[in-house]
Design a protein around this motif. Structure first.
Motif, PDB file in Angstrom:
ATOM      1  N   PHE A   1       0.823  -1.215   0.000  1.00  0.00           N
ATOM      2  CA  PHE A   1       0.000   0.000   0.000  1.00  0.00           C
ATOM      3  C   PHE A   1       0.858   1.267   0.000  1.00  0.00           C
ATOM      4  N   LEU A   2       2.065   1.162   0.525  1.00  0.00           N
ATOM      5  CA  LEU A   2       2.979   2.310   0.513  1.00  0.00           C
ATOM      6  C   LEU A   2       3.811   2.327  -0.773  1.00  0.00           C
ATOM      7  N   ASP A   3       4.040   1.153  -1.322  1.00  0.00           N
ATOM      8  CA  ASP A   3       4.834   1.053  -2.561  1.00  0.00           C
ATOM      9  C   ASP A   3       4.068   1.592  -3.771  1.00  0.00           C
ATOM     10  N   ARG A   4       2.755   1.531  -3.698  1.00  0.00           N
ATOM     11  CA  ARG A   4       1.976   2.083  -4.810  1.00  0.00           C
ATOM     12  C   ARG A   4       2.020   3.595  -4.745  1.00  0.00           C
ATOM     13  N   TRP A   5       2.453   4.214  -5.796  1.00  0.00           N
ATOM     14  CA  TRP A   5       2.324   5.667  -5.911  1.00  0.00           C
ATOM     15  C   TRP A   5       2.162   6.006  -7.376  1.00  0.00           C
ATOM     16  N   SER A   6       2.093   7.271  -7.695  1.00  0.00           N
ATOM     17  CA  SER A   6       1.719   7.706  -9.043  1.00  0.00           C
ATOM     18  C   SER A   6       2.844   8.470  -9.732  1.00  0.00           C
ATOM     19  N   PRO A   7       3.834   7.762 -10.264  1.00  0.00           N
ATOM     20  CA  PRO A   7       4.885   8.467 -11.013  1.00  0.00           C
ATOM     21  C   PRO A   7       4.364   8.982 -12.355  1.00  0.00           C
ATOM     22  N   ARG A   8       5.063   9.961 -12.873  1.00  0.00           N
ATOM     23  CA  ARG A   8       4.764  10.446 -14.236  1.00  0.00           C
ATOM     24  C   ARG A   8       5.866  10.035 -15.211  1.00  0.00           C
ATOM     25  N   ALA A   9       7.019   9.647 -14.693  1.00  0.00           N
ATOM     26  CA  ALA A   9       8.145   9.275 -15.562  1.00  0.00           C
ATOM     27  C   ALA A   9       8.010   7.811 -15.971  1.00  0.00           C
TER      28      ALA A   9
ATOM     29  N   ILE B   1       2.294  -5.202  -8.145  1.00  0.00           N
ATOM     30  CA  ILE B   1       2.655  -6.618  -7.994  1.00  0.00           C
ATOM     31  C   ILE B   1       3.269  -7.137  -9.305  1.00  0.00           C
ATOM     32  N   SER B   2       2.778  -6.622 -10.437  1.00  0.00           N
ATOM     33  CA  SER B   2       3.249  -7.072 -11.753  1.00  0.00           C
ATOM     34  C   SER B   2       4.450  -6.276 -12.255  1.00  0.00           C
ATOM     35  N   GLY B   3       4.962  -5.348 -11.449  1.00  0.00           N
ATOM     36  CA  GLY B   3       6.153  -4.594 -11.854  1.00  0.00           C
ATOM     37  C   GLY B   3       5.856  -3.323 -12.630  1.00  0.00           C
ATOM     38  N   PHE B   4       4.595  -2.932 -12.678  1.00  0.00           N
ATOM     39  CA  PHE B   4       4.194  -1.692 -13.350  1.00  0.00           C
ATOM     40  C   PHE B   4       3.759  -0.657 -12.316  1.00  0.00           C
ATOM     41  N   TYR B   5       3.515   0.551 -12.802  1.00  0.00           N
ATOM     42  CA  TYR B   5       2.867   1.596 -12.000  1.00  0.00           C
ATOM     43  C   TYR B   5       1.628   2.053 -12.749  1.00  0.00           C
ATOM     44  N   ALA B   6       0.590   2.417 -11.999  1.00  0.00           N
ATOM     45  CA  ALA B   6      -0.644   2.949 -12.598  1.00  0.00           C
ATOM     46  C   ALA B   6      -0.869   4.345 -12.047  1.00  0.00           C
ATOM     47  N   HIS B   7      -1.181   5.284 -12.913  1.00  0.00           N
ATOM     48  CA  HIS B   7      -1.385   6.682 -12.497  1.00  0.00           C
ATOM     49  C   HIS B   7      -2.783   7.126 -12.947  1.00  0.00           C
ATOM     50  N   GLY B   8      -3.660   7.391 -11.987  1.00  0.00           N
ATOM     51  CA  GLY B   8      -5.025   7.836 -12.285  1.00  0.00           C
ATOM     52  C   GLY B   8      -5.040   9.258 -12.818  1.00  0.00           C
ATOM     53  N   MET B   9      -5.996   9.551 -13.687  1.00  0.00           N
ATOM     54  CA  MET B   9      -6.104  10.903 -14.263  1.00  0.00           C
ATOM     55  C   MET B   9      -7.557  11.362 -14.321  1.00  0.00           C
ATOM     56  N   GLY B  10      -7.842  12.471 -13.613  1.00  0.00           N
ATOM     57  CA  GLY B  10      -9.141  13.131 -13.761  1.00  0.00           C
ATOM     58  C   GLY B  10      -9.100  14.118 -14.919  1.00  0.00           C
ATOM     59  N   GLY B  11      -7.901  14.507 -15.304  1.00  0.00           N
ATOM     60  CA  GLY B  11      -7.719  15.489 -16.379  1.00  0.00           C
ATOM     61  C   GLY B  11      -7.831  14.834 -17.739  1.00  0.00           C
ATOM     62  N   ILE B  12      -9.048  14.578 -18.127  1.00  0.00           N
ATOM     63  CA  ILE B  12      -9.330  13.909 -19.407  1.00  0.00           C
ATOM     64  C   ILE B  12     -10.497  14.630 -20.077  1.00  0.00           C
ATOM     65  N   LYS B  13     -10.686  14.380 -21.368  1.00  0.00           N
ATOM     66  CA  LYS B  13     -11.731  15.086 -22.134  1.00  0.00           C
ATOM     67  C   LYS B  13     -13.002  14.230 -22.137  1.00  0.00           C
ATOM     68  N   HIS B  14     -13.787  14.412 -21.072  1.00  0.00           N
ATOM     69  CA  HIS B  14     -14.914  13.500 -20.818  1.00  0.00           C
ATOM     70  C   HIS B  14     -15.888  13.418 -21.999  1.00  0.00           C
TER      71      HIS B  14
ATOM     72  N   GLY C   1      -9.159   8.449 -16.282  1.00  0.00           N
ATOM     73  CA  GLY C   1      -8.179   7.758 -17.114  1.00  0.00           C
ATOM     74  C   GLY C   1      -7.121   7.118 -16.225  1.00  0.00           C
ATOM     75  N   ILE C   2      -6.422   6.152 -16.775  1.00  0.00           N
ATOM     76  CA  ILE C   2      -5.314   5.512 -16.056  1.00  0.00           C
ATOM     77  C   ILE C   2      -4.159   5.328 -17.047  1.00  0.00           C
ATOM     78  N   ALA C   3      -2.984   5.786 -16.644  1.00  0.00           N
ATOM     79  CA  ALA C   3      -1.766   5.502 -17.416  1.00  0.00           C
ATOM     80  C   ALA C   3      -1.040   4.369 -16.711  1.00  0.00           C
ATOM     81  N   VAL C   4      -0.626   3.368 -17.471  1.00  0.00           N
ATOM     82  CA  VAL C   4       0.103   2.220 -16.917  1.00  0.00           C
ATOM     83  C   VAL C   4       1.451   2.144 -17.610  1.00  0.00           C
ATOM     84  N   GLY C   5       2.516   1.965 -16.835  1.00  0.00           N
ATOM     85  CA  GLY C   5       3.816   1.850 -17.481  1.00  0.00           C
ATOM     86  C   GLY C   5       4.899   1.385 -16.535  1.00  0.00           C
ATOM     87  N   ARG C   6       6.099   1.319 -17.083  1.00  0.00           N
ATOM     88  CA  ARG C   6       7.294   1.001 -16.291  1.00  0.00           C
ATOM     89  C   ARG C   6       7.957   2.322 -15.914  1.00  0.00           C
ATOM     90  N   ILE C   7       8.377   2.415 -14.687  1.00  0.00           N
ATOM     91  CA  ILE C   7       8.905   3.690 -14.192  1.00  0.00           C
ATOM     92  C   ILE C   7      10.262   4.003 -14.839  1.00  0.00           C
TER      93      ILE C   7
END
Ligand SMILES: Cc1cc2nc3c(=O)[nH]c(=O)nc-3n(C[C@H](O)[C@H](O)[C@H](O)COP(=O)(O)O)c2cc1C
Length: 200
Positions: free
Chosen positions: A17-25, A128-141, A159-165
Motif C-alpha cells: 500500500f505504501l509502494d503504490r504511488w503515481s509516477p509520471r516518468a 505486484i506485476s512490476g508496473f505503476y498505474a497513475h489515475g487521471m481526472g484530467g481527461i476530455k470527458h 483515465g489511467i496511465a500504466v507503465g514502467r517507471i
C-alpha cells in the motif's frame, strides 16, 4: 507501522500500500496485451453493490493503431508525460441497474464508488506485476464519450496511465519537482470512532 518508499504508516499495513504511488516518468516500453489484461482481471474482482460490476475499461496499448487517439483524449498537461506510458485506460461506469428499458431499470447510487474500488485493485496489481498505474481526472470527458462510442447511461470516470517507471530526468522541470511518493493526513483527521471528525 510499516516503512518503505519514504513513507511510514501508523499501523502495520502491507508494504504494497505504501509502494503504490503515481509516477509520471515512464519508459514508453511496450506492454503485452496479456500483461494489461492481468491488471484488468484483478480490477474486475473488486466487490460492487449487488455484484452489479458497473465498471467498463476501454484501453489502448502503446504502438497500436488506437494509441494517438487515446493520448489526444487526455488534457494537455497529462498528455505531456502520459504519452510515455505503455497503456492508457478510460474507466467508464454504468449509472443504472437492471436491464435497459425494463421495469427493472433504476439509477445506481454506488456505480462510481464501485468503479473506484476496481481502479484501486488495478493499481495494486500493477505494482505486484512490476508496473505503476497513475489515475487521471484530467481527461476530455465529452470527447471520450463521443469518440469511443460510450452509450448514454455510462459515466466517464477517469483515465489511467500504466507503465514502467523511468528516471525523472525524462520529465519537464515542473514535473520533476513533484516526482516523489506523497504523504498522507494523520489517520486521526480522517477516521473517527462514533461521530464525524474531519471537517476541513
Ligand atoms: C481519480 C484520480 C484522478 C487523478 N487525476 C490526475 C491528473 O489528472 N493528473 C495527474 O498528474 N495526476 C492525477 N492523479 C494522481 C493524484 O494526484 C495522486 O494519486 C495523489 O496526489 C496521491 O499521490 P500518490 O498516488 O503518488 O500516492 C489522480 C489520481 C486519481 C486517483
Amino acid at each position: 507501522m510499516t516503512k518503505t518508499n519514504s513513507r511510514e504508516s501508523e499501523y502495520p499495513v502491507d508494504p504494497m500500500f505504501l509502494d503504490r504511488w503515481s509516477p509520471r516518468a515512464f519508459t514508453g516500453a511496450i506492454i503485452q496485451e496479456a500483461e494489461l489484461l492481468t491488471l484488468l482481471d484483478a480490477a474486475h474482482w473488486a466487490p460492487s453493490s449487488a455484484n452489479n460490476q458497473p465498471w467498463r475499461f476501454i484501453y489502448a496499448l502503446k504502438g497500436s493503431e488506437h494509441w494517438e487517439k487515446f493520448v489526444s483524449l487526455l488534457n494537455e498537461s497529462n498528455q505531456e508525460w502520459a504519452k510515455n506510458a505503455s497503456a492508457l485506460i478510460f474507466v467508464v461506469s454504468r449509472s443504472f441497474n437492471g436491464a435497459r428499458g425494463t421495469s427493472e431499470e433504476r439509477p445506481s447510487y454506488t456505480h462510481s464508488f464501485d468503479a473506484g474500488t476496481a481502479w484501486g485493485y488495478l493499481a495494486i496489481q500493477a505494482r505486484i506485476s512490476g508496473f505503476y498505474a497513475h489515475g487521471m481526472g484530467g481527461i476530455k470527458h465529452d470527447e471520450i464519450k463521443e469518440k469511443l462510442d460510450v452509450p448514454d447511461g455510462y459515466r466517464v470516470e477517469a483515465g489511467i496511465a500504466v507503465g514502467r517507471i523511468a528516471d525523472k530526468s525524462v520529465l519537464s522541470e515542473r514535473n520533476q519537482e513533484r516526482e516523489f511518493p506523497s504523504q498522507r493526513k494523520p489517520l486521526s483527521e480522517i477516521a473517527s470512532n462514533g461521530h464525524f471528525v474531519g471537517n476541513g
